[in-house]
Scaffold this active site. Structure first.
Site, PDB file in Angstrom:
ATOM      1  N   SER A   1       0.794  -1.230   0.000  1.00 62.13           N
ATOM      2  CA  SER A   1       0.000   0.000   0.000  1.00 62.13           C
ATOM      3  C   SER A   1       0.824   1.276   0.000  1.00 62.13           C
ATOM      4  CB  SER A   1      -0.929  -0.001   1.211  1.00 62.13           C
ATOM      5  OG  SER A   1      -0.186  -0.112   2.407  1.00 62.13           O
TER       6      SER A   1
ATOM      7  N   HIS B   1      -5.246  -3.858  -1.764  1.00 63.45           N
ATOM      8  CA  HIS B   1      -4.986  -2.967  -2.902  1.00 63.45           C
ATOM      9  C   HIS B   1      -4.825  -3.740  -4.205  1.00 63.45           C
ATOM     10  CE1 HIS B   1      -4.434   0.556  -0.288  1.00 63.45           C
ATOM     11  NE2 HIS B   1      -3.989  -0.341   0.573  1.00 63.45           N
TER      12      HIS B   1
ATOM     13  N   LYS C   1     -11.680  -0.046  -0.763  1.00 72.32           N
ATOM     14  CA  LYS C   1     -10.728   0.533  -1.715  1.00 72.32           C
ATOM     15  C   LYS C   1     -11.339   0.430  -3.116  1.00 72.32           C
ATOM     16  CE  LYS C   1      -7.429  -0.623   1.806  1.00 72.32           C
ATOM     17  NZ  LYS C   1      -7.545   0.592   2.586  1.00 72.32           N
TER      18      LYS C   1
HETATM   19  C1  LIG Z   1      -2.821  -3.566   2.974  1.00 76.17           C
HETATM   20  C2  LIG Z   1      -3.970  -3.148   3.836  1.00 76.17           C
HETATM   21  N1  LIG Z   1      -4.569  -4.076   4.615  1.00 76.17           N
HETATM   22  C3  LIG Z   1      -5.596  -3.755   5.416  1.00 76.17           C
HETATM   23  C4  LIG Z   1      -6.084  -2.480   5.468  1.00 76.17           C
HETATM   24  C5  LIG Z   1      -7.196  -2.152   6.416  1.00 76.17           C
HETATM   25  O1  LIG Z   1      -8.385  -2.071   5.715  1.00 76.17           O
HETATM   26  P1  LIG Z   1      -9.617  -1.211   6.297  1.00 76.17           P
HETATM   27  O2  LIG Z   1      -9.334   0.204   5.924  1.00 76.17           O
HETATM   28  O3  LIG Z   1     -10.818  -1.785   5.621  1.00 76.17           O
HETATM   29  O4  LIG Z   1      -9.620  -1.429   7.780  1.00 76.17           O
HETATM   30  C6  LIG Z   1      -5.539  -1.497   4.649  1.00 76.17           C
HETATM   31  C7  LIG Z   1      -6.105  -0.133   4.604  1.00 76.17           C
HETATM   32  O5  LIG Z   1      -5.638   0.818   5.107  1.00 76.17           O
HETATM   33  C8  LIG Z   1      -4.417  -1.824   3.841  1.00 76.17           C
HETATM   34  O6  LIG Z   1      -3.815  -0.894   3.105  1.00 76.17           O
END
Ligand SMILES: Cc1ncc(COP(=O)(O)O)c(C=O)c1O
Length: 387
Positions: free
Chosen positions: A188, A216, A245
């Site tokens: 990310s 992502h 996302k």
């Molecule tokens: C790689 C990754 N995993 C998990 C999450 C967490 O997702 P959520 O925003 O739905 O809690 C994010 C988001 O920020 C992320 O970038």
């Protein structure tokens, strides 16, 4: 019509590697133990609507176990806004089940379980799958929700270099009751893709469970938006995605074997002890799925990525729509971000602890809906500001 038929013909996704048969066998035994003790919990037919009266299996019930105290979650034309309770109590609605079924069909897996967020999915799944006698091998740049899941599990955690397959392999040589490899699919903050094909092979050799976070990746990479793993023809044991996302809604899911989702239904504390995903979010995500599958929006995204990356030239790291521009110093990064803001560009500064010390950056993300001319201008302005 013709286009849809062609898409259906092309949409024959036959995953080659599915390591779960061996690595998740322990779950079958654990579920049998729960069942013998009378403690196994399994989903019943879902609830239609929420509110003071609900319907299940064609029968109407007076709802005496929701937390919807003011009866505000009830159904309107678009379905209930909130679940009103944990899925295990009275929050398991047809909206959840419909989305879970559609996601499972899309990914070609047995089962999918929705979580209220990606953070909850990673923390809940990892801590349900490994414990103090186990080993987790985790990429150094994994998301905070993975790191927190590892900590909560109290397993031994080996953090290895970013995308360093040999280091994963070496770390897995340690003896442990169970082993888990966990990685982001598309990182990310860095815009890099994990070597999921090679990691799946390493997991197979070490009989390690393989957890890939495609927060992502889904909608961005792979045939019909099925992510980085599908692109490499890999189905990881624990295939995590988010709905906040590319799906444009909120929530998350874990895809895999039915025994896995049954185990998480029983043991993922962030699922069991938390209000079910808002049915309204499930409905929004369901509407996005055909768009993701069809692929035109993803193609438009990648066309825009080329425009921005061309404008940025060598200043752009990684690949795809996540474009890190590493500045290094946090104060300078914030100053550049402010300067760009003055010029009409919203490019947030990302600083530690979100990224490692000394790597503060602008994290630029491209969307399908951007006008190419604006991206070209943004690229030129960013280059000028960064120097
Ligand atoms: C790689 C990754 N995993 C998990 C999450 C967490 O997702 P959520 O925003 O739905 O809690 C994010 C988001 O920020 C992320 O970038």
């Amino acid at each position: 019509m013709v286009r849809r038929a062609t898409a259906a013909i092309l949409d024959r996704w036959r995953p080659r590697r599915y390591t779960a048969a061996v690595t998740l066998r322990w779950i079958d035994e654990a579920l049998a133990t729960l069942s013998r003790a009378g403690l196994l919990r399994e989903p019943s037919p879902p609830i239609v609507a929420a509110g003071p009266y609900v319907e299940r299996g064609g029968r109407r019930y007076l709802n005496l176990c929701s937390n919807d105290y003011l009866s505000l979650a009830r159904r309107d034309a678009r379905g209930p806004a909130g679940a009103g309770a944990s899925r295990l109590i009275v929050g398991d609605t047809v909206e959840h089940r419909t989305l879970e079924g559609a996601l499972a069909e899309w990914l070609g897996v047995e089962s999918v379980l929705l979580f209220s967020s990606g953070y909850a999915a990673n923390v809940g799944a990892i801590s349900a799958l490994v414990g103090p006698e186990d080993l987790v091998v985790s990429d150094a740049l994994n998301h905070a929700s993975i790191i927190d899941g590892c900590r909560l599990s109290r397993a031994r955690v080996e953090v290895v270099g970013h995308r360093d397959v040999a280091a994963f392999d070496a770390a897995l040589a340690r003896p442990a009751r169970r082993k888990l490899v966990v990685t982001d699919g598309y990182f990310s903050m860095d815009g890099t893709r994990a070597p999921v094909g090679a990691l799946a092979e390493v997991c197979r050799r070490h009989e390690a469970m393989f957890h890939v976070d495609e927060a992502h990746g889904f909608g961005v990479w792979g045939p019909h938006g099925r992510g980085v793993c599908a692109e490499a023809n890999v189905v990881p044991d624990i295939w995590m995605g988010t709905l906040g996302k590319a799906f444009g809604a909120s929530g998350a899911f874990i895809a895999g074997r039915r025994s896995l989702t049954t185990w998480l239904w029983n043991r993922a504390r962030s699922f069991v002890f938390s209000t079910g995903l808002a049915p309204a979010s499930a409905t929004a995500a369901l509407a996005a799925l055909p768009v993701i599958r069809e692929g035109a929006q993803t193609a438009a995204l990648h066309a825009n990525v080329r425009v921005l990356r061309d404008a940025l030239g060598s200043r752009a790291d990684g690949e795809g729509p996540i474009v890190p521009i590493v500045i290094g110093d946090p104060a300078r990064t914030v100053a550049i971000s402010r300067e760009l803001f003055e010029r009409g560009l919203f490019a947030q500064a990302i600083r530690p602890p979100t990224v490692p010390a000394g790597t503060s950056r602008l994290r630029i993300t491209v969307q399908a809906g951007h006008e190419p001319v604006d991206l070209a201008r943004a690229g030129a302005l960013i280059k000028e500001a960064v120097g």
